[in-house]
Design an enzyme around this catalytic site. Sequence first.
Site, PDB file in Angstrom:
ATOM      1  N   LYS A 117      13.987  42.671  65.619  1.00  0.00           N
ATOM      2  CA  LYS A 117      15.278  42.498  65.787  1.00  0.00           C
ATOM      3  C   LYS A 117      15.652  41.988  67.344  1.00  0.00           C
ATOM      4  O   LYS A 117      14.937  42.571  68.252  1.00  0.00           O
ATOM      5  CB  LYS A 117      16.035  43.886  65.679  1.00  0.00           C
ATOM      6  N   SER A 169      24.280  46.239  61.686  1.00  0.00           N
ATOM      7  CA  SER A 169      23.937  45.121  62.507  1.00  0.00           C
ATOM      8  C   SER A 169      22.739  44.316  62.022  1.00  0.00           C
ATOM      9  O   SER A 169      22.582  43.161  62.491  1.00  0.00           O
ATOM     10  CB  SER A 169      24.039  45.425  64.137  1.00  0.00           C
ATOM     11  N   SER A 226      22.931  50.833  61.149  1.00  0.00           N
ATOM     12  CA  SER A 226      22.383  49.217  61.154  1.00  0.00           C
ATOM     13  C   SER A 226      20.987  49.070  60.724  1.00  0.00           C
ATOM     14  O   SER A 226      20.804  47.954  60.614  1.00  0.00           O
ATOM     15  CB  SER A 226      22.585  48.847  62.577  1.00  0.00           C
TER      16      SER A 226
END
Lengths: 98, 498
Positions: free
Chosen positions: B77, B152, B176
């Site tokens: 990420k 997210s 997330s």
Amino acid sequence: MTSLSRDDVAKLAGLARIEMSDEELVALSNEFTVILDAVARVQEVASADVEATSHPLPLRNVFRPDVVAPSLTPAEALSGAPAQEEQRFRVPQILGEE
Amino acid sequence: MIRNSASEMASKLASGEITSVELTQAHLDRIQAVDTDVHAFLYVDTEGALTQAAAVDAKRKSGEKLSPLAGVPLALKDVMTQKGIPTTCGSKILEGWRPPYDSTVVTNLKKNDIVILGKTNMDEFAMGSSTENSAYGPTHNPWDLTRIPGGSGGGSAASLAAFEAPLAIGTDTGGSIRQPAAVTGTVGVKPTYGGVSRFGLVAFSSSLDQAGPCARTVLDAALLHEAIAGHDPKDSTSINAPVPAVVAAAKSGDVKGMKIGVVKELNGDGYQPGVRKRFEESLELLAAAGAEIVEVSAPNFEYALAAYYLIAPSECSSNLARFDAMRYGLRVGDSDGASAESVMNLTREVGFGREVKRRIILGTYALSSGYYDAYYGSAQKVRTLITQDFNKAFEIADVLVSPTCPTTAFKIGEKANDPLAMYLNDIATIPVNMAGIGGMSLPSGVADEDGLPVGFQIMSPVMKDERMYSVGASLEAALLSKWGAPLLSKIPALAGGQ
């Protein structure tokens, strides 16, 4: 019902150092009326006898031994600098001319 | 080969059937073929990945003892720093920034010889539930490209579902990792707060942020969990205790005699019928496997969302003050005679997106003199009440369960202009972050009405992460024998892939 006027939002944006267009200020002010109503629900149960939790872990005074360890070189630390001069970050003027 | 689980890939690497270079190249080819449609990646480090893979192959050839996941590729990420590799957090304010250091998660990945393919897309600074808040455009859900992949960490979850990577790293502040896992039919785990170091994780809300593993199976998540977890002197909030035995738990998957508590408040009205149906079905399977299902109540959970949207913005308004255009990142308006303050104002106007600005302003308000007690102070009290609810529930049950999200993936654009509707996605995931406990989402099937994946959430007490892995592995095995093949075998083919 809590609401924030366009000028309230402008003041907060100033504190947060974010330039905002008039259109953005008005839009945020409208949204905040709805958002603040929703989040103000916390006040329904937050009575005086409830302690506050700022953090999930009961930690205090976390220290490590005071031993010198490798860290970034000046060149590495400055590698992302928007501007630099003499091995330092060059920043815009902080104080006024006067 | 790319459709195998990470542990299957690891076995093939260990036996010499394939090399890490071949495996890495196969994933790079897949990314090349399908990522124009999916847009899971913001940056692909072709050269770095192949170099790392070749180094693992050489080590293996020389007979060196390697870690269980050595040579298996992973997607990172874009909120985690990796030395020399662009790290944007999905924001224009960090465009082009190449961090001069590795996050501890990356250090641990490298130590374990896990090959890092590149950086995945995310909502800007991890604020969002759809990846639509990325400054670089949305990620598309591989199940249906017109839908959101969650957020997210939508990029990390989508990369798994699109077979672009078998493993990924996510971060979870209010859901997330788990919500993207739920809507893409993958597995995502938020470890106990402090279980994985936050050093080099660009901070959003420091008392809630937690990095964790994303994978396609429970065992793969466990293997990655053990690779990245553990105490780190560079993170003062990292827990100095042995890592829970999650791999052993995932391998045994034994739930006999375990008490599984269904949280009354995280079900019912507001949850899509297909979501509820899959949830009930999973409970029956767990009961059949020998677990005892009990009901628990957590009356203060209904205030969790409100408290979260005060605490997280408050902490973010402070954390994001570091993006001041002085030391790294974007700088706008630095003309002769411009003041530092005007440069900051202009840079932050251009560099931050709508949602980030909204949360910074909300946090600034909640922390301001005269409103602090009513907003931030009250939210902190709610946090205590939620933790007490969990403590009481864990006196009755070993783990707690709920659907991960109230609905399946919605259409891109559907909720983009309604912040409150968007925030509701996280209603079942947020309580876990407030209390700092562990949470997992794994696929429980697809909803009858739309054929889209549904997630099953398991919550375990602080540093008892192994419990959610036992339950997850048990449910996964029961569902697999019911379906005859993993859920992702049903995913529609992508245009560029085979």
